[in-house]
Design a protein around this motif. Structure first.
Motif, PDB file in Angstrom:
ATOM      1  N   CYS A 138     -24.525  29.873  47.117  1.00 61.96           N
ATOM      2  CA  CYS A 138     -25.423  30.521  46.172  1.00 61.96           C
ATOM      3  C   CYS A 138     -24.650  31.372  45.179  1.00 61.96           C
ATOM      4  CB  CYS A 138     -26.450  31.375  46.906  1.00 61.96           C
ATOM      5  SG  CYS A 138     -25.736  32.657  47.945  1.00 61.96           S
ATOM      6  N   GLU A 139     -25.295  31.687  44.066  1.00 65.65           N
ATOM      7  CA  GLU A 139     -24.697  32.556  43.056  1.00 65.65           C
ATOM      8  C   GLU A 139     -24.558  33.969  43.587  1.00 65.65           C
ATOM      9  OE1 GLU A 139     -23.363  31.893  40.033  1.00 65.65           O
ATOM     10  OE2 GLU A 139     -23.634  29.811  40.621  1.00 65.65           O
ATOM     11  N   ARG A 140     -25.550  34.415  44.349  1.00 60.78           N
ATOM     12  CA  ARG A 140     -25.486  35.727  44.990  1.00 60.78           C
ATOM     13  C   ARG A 140     -26.383  35.692  46.220  1.00 60.78           C
ATOM     14  NH1 ARG A 140     -29.578  39.347  44.420  1.00 60.78           N
ATOM     15  NH2 ARG A 140     -31.243  38.747  43.022  1.00 60.78           N
ATOM     16  N   PRO A 141     -26.018  36.419  47.256  1.00 62.25           N
ATOM     17  CA  PRO A 141     -26.858  36.448  48.450  1.00 62.25           C
ATOM     18  C   PRO A 141     -28.224  37.066  48.147  1.00 62.25           C
ATOM     19  CG  PRO A 141     -24.680  37.292  48.930  1.00 62.25           C
ATOM     20  CD  PRO A 141     -24.773  37.158  47.438  1.00 62.25           C
ATOM     21  N   ARG A 142     -29.253  36.611  48.865  1.00 58.67           N
ATOM     22  CA  ARG A 142     -30.601  37.180  48.713  1.00 58.67           C
ATOM     23  C   ARG A 142     -30.805  38.195  49.836  1.00 58.67           C
ATOM     24  NH1 ARG A 142     -36.459  34.677  49.446  1.00 58.67           N
ATOM     25  NH2 ARG A 142     -37.562  36.300  48.334  1.00 58.67           N
ATOM     26  N   TYR A 143     -30.539  39.448  49.527  1.00 53.51           N
ATOM     27  CA  TYR A 143     -30.671  40.519  50.502  1.00 53.51           C
ATOM     28  C   TYR A 143     -32.137  40.894  50.670  1.00 53.51           C
ATOM     29  CZ  TYR A 143     -25.645  41.043  50.122  1.00 53.51           C
ATOM     30  OH  TYR A 143     -24.301  40.813  50.157  1.00 53.51           O
ATOM     31  N   VAL A 144     -32.519  41.284  51.885  1.00 56.13           N
ATOM     32  CA  VAL A 144     -33.903  41.648  52.161  1.00 56.13           C
ATOM     33  C   VAL A 144     -33.984  42.943  52.960  1.00 56.13           C
ATOM     34  CG1 VAL A 144     -34.777  39.274  52.107  1.00 56.13           C
ATOM     35  CG2 VAL A 144     -33.983  40.240  54.266  1.00 56.13           C
ATOM     36  N   LYS A 145     -35.163  43.574  52.841  1.00 54.21           N
ATOM     37  CA  LYS A 145     -35.524  44.732  53.649  1.00 54.21           C
ATOM     38  C   LYS A 145     -36.975  44.531  54.067  1.00 54.21           C
ATOM     39  CE  LYS A 145     -37.088  47.582  49.791  1.00 54.21           C
ATOM     40  NZ  LYS A 145     -36.929  48.827  49.068  1.00 54.21           N
ATOM     41  N   ASN A 200     -40.832  45.639  54.069  1.00 52.89           N
ATOM     42  CA  ASN A 200     -41.793  46.424  53.313  1.00 52.89           C
ATOM     43  C   ASN A 200     -42.488  47.382  54.275  1.00 52.89           C
ATOM     44  OD1 ASN A 200     -44.683  46.938  52.404  1.00 52.89           O
ATOM     45  ND2 ASN A 200     -43.803  46.079  50.541  1.00 52.89           N
ATOM     46  N   ALA A 201     -42.475  48.660  53.946  1.00 48.71           N
ATOM     47  CA  ALA A 201     -43.039  49.685  54.835  1.00 48.71           C
ATOM     48  C   ALA A 201     -44.534  49.502  55.078  1.00 48.71           C
ATOM     49  CB  ALA A 201     -42.769  51.073  54.265  1.00 48.71           C
ATOM     50  N   GLU A 202     -45.273  49.025  54.093  1.00 48.22           N
ATOM     51  CA  GLU A 202     -46.723  48.872  54.227  1.00 48.22           C
ATOM     52  C   GLU A 202     -47.123  47.603  54.970  1.00 48.22           C
ATOM     53  OE1 GLU A 202     -49.033  49.310  50.695  1.00 48.22           O
ATOM     54  OE2 GLU A 202     -47.862  51.045  50.036  1.00 48.22           O
ATOM     55  N   THR A 203     -46.496  46.494  54.625  1.00 52.95           N
ATOM     56  CA  THR A 203     -46.941  45.204  55.164  1.00 52.95           C
ATOM     57  C   THR A 203     -46.061  44.654  56.280  1.00 52.95           C
ATOM     58  OG1 THR A 203     -45.639  43.912  53.588  1.00 52.95           O
ATOM     59  CG2 THR A 203     -47.869  44.584  52.899  1.00 52.95           C
ATOM     60  N   GLY A 204     -44.823  45.135  56.363  1.00 52.22           N
ATOM     61  CA  GLY A 204     -43.898  44.601  57.356  1.00 52.22           C
ATOM     62  C   GLY A 204     -43.231  43.308  56.920  1.00 52.22           C
ATOM     63  N   ALA A 205     -43.601  42.809  55.740  1.00 54.17           N
ATOM     64  CA  ALA A 205     -43.006  41.571  55.226  1.00 54.17           C
ATOM     65  C   ALA A 205     -41.595  41.847  54.738  1.00 54.17           C
ATOM     66  CB  ALA A 205     -43.852  41.029  54.075  1.00 54.17           C
ATOM     67  N   TYR A 206     -40.761  40.818  54.754  1.00 56.69           N
ATOM     68  CA  TYR A 206     -39.418  40.939  54.210  1.00 56.69           C
ATOM     69  C   TYR A 206     -39.480  40.703  52.714  1.00 56.69           C
ATOM     70  CZ  TYR A 206     -37.916  40.949  59.002  1.00 56.69           C
ATOM     71  OH  TYR A 206     -37.755  41.287  60.311  1.00 56.69           O
ATOM     72  N   VAL A 207     -38.904  41.626  51.958  1.00 56.24           N
ATOM     73  CA  VAL A 207     -38.903  41.539  50.500  1.00 56.24           C
ATOM     74  C   VAL A 207     -37.470  41.668  49.996  1.00 56.24           C
ATOM     75  CG1 VAL A 207     -41.254  42.429  50.230  1.00 56.24           C
ATOM     76  CG2 VAL A 207     -39.334  44.025  50.259  1.00 56.24           C
ATOM     77  N   GLU A 208     -37.230  41.141  48.804  1.00 54.03           N
ATOM     78  CA  GLU A 208     -35.892  41.204  48.234  1.00 54.03           C
ATOM     79  C   GLU A 208     -35.484  42.661  48.021  1.00 54.03           C
ATOM     80  OE1 GLU A 208     -33.223  38.646  45.141  1.00 54.03           O
ATOM     81  OE2 GLU A 208     -35.371  38.298  45.253  1.00 54.03           O
ATOM     82  N   ALA A 209     -34.190  42.938  48.238  1.00 50.35           N
ATOM     83  CA  ALA A 209     -33.692  44.314  48.151  1.00 50.35           C
ATOM     84  C   ALA A 209     -32.293  44.333  47.556  1.00 50.35           C
ATOM     85  CB  ALA A 209     -33.649  44.930  49.541  1.00 50.35           C
ATOM     86  N   ALA A 210     -31.894  45.499  47.109  1.00 51.89           N
ATOM     87  CA  ALA A 210     -30.508  45.697  46.674  1.00 51.89           C
ATOM     88  C   ALA A 210     -29.626  45.666  47.919  1.00 51.89           C
ATOM     89  CB  ALA A 210     -30.373  47.038  45.974  1.00 51.89           C
TER      90      ALA A 210
END
Length: 72
Positions: free
Chosen positions: A14-21, A23-33
């Motif tokens: 990949c061009e850059r890794p897709r980092y995740v954290k 989400n405090a409200e939903t618990g879903a994994y979302v893209e992050a710095a």
């Protein structure tokens, strides 16, 4: 370009890794710095960062290395 490798197996290029954290409200994994990340997403699957344990329900192996590949 980066090669994402786990247990010697190439998971993705990949061009850059897709980092995740998480989400405090939903618990879903979302893209992050990178600085906020607890894991990385590859092909719809999430993996702990090297040495990480923040994602308890991942497959029994973790991401081992993120290596920058020169010449791509």
């Amino acid at each position: 370009m980066y090669a994402i490798i786990s247990k010697g197996e190439l998971l993705a290029l990949c061009e850059r890794p897709r980092y995740v954290k998480r989400n405090a409200e939903t618990g879903a994994y979302v893209e992050a710095a990178e600085a906020e990340a607890i894991g990385i997403a590859v092909g719809g699957e999430v993996y702990n960062l090297p040495g990480g344990t923040a994602i308890p329900t991942v497959k029994p192996w973790n991401l081992e290395t993120i290596q920058e590949k020169l010449g791509y």
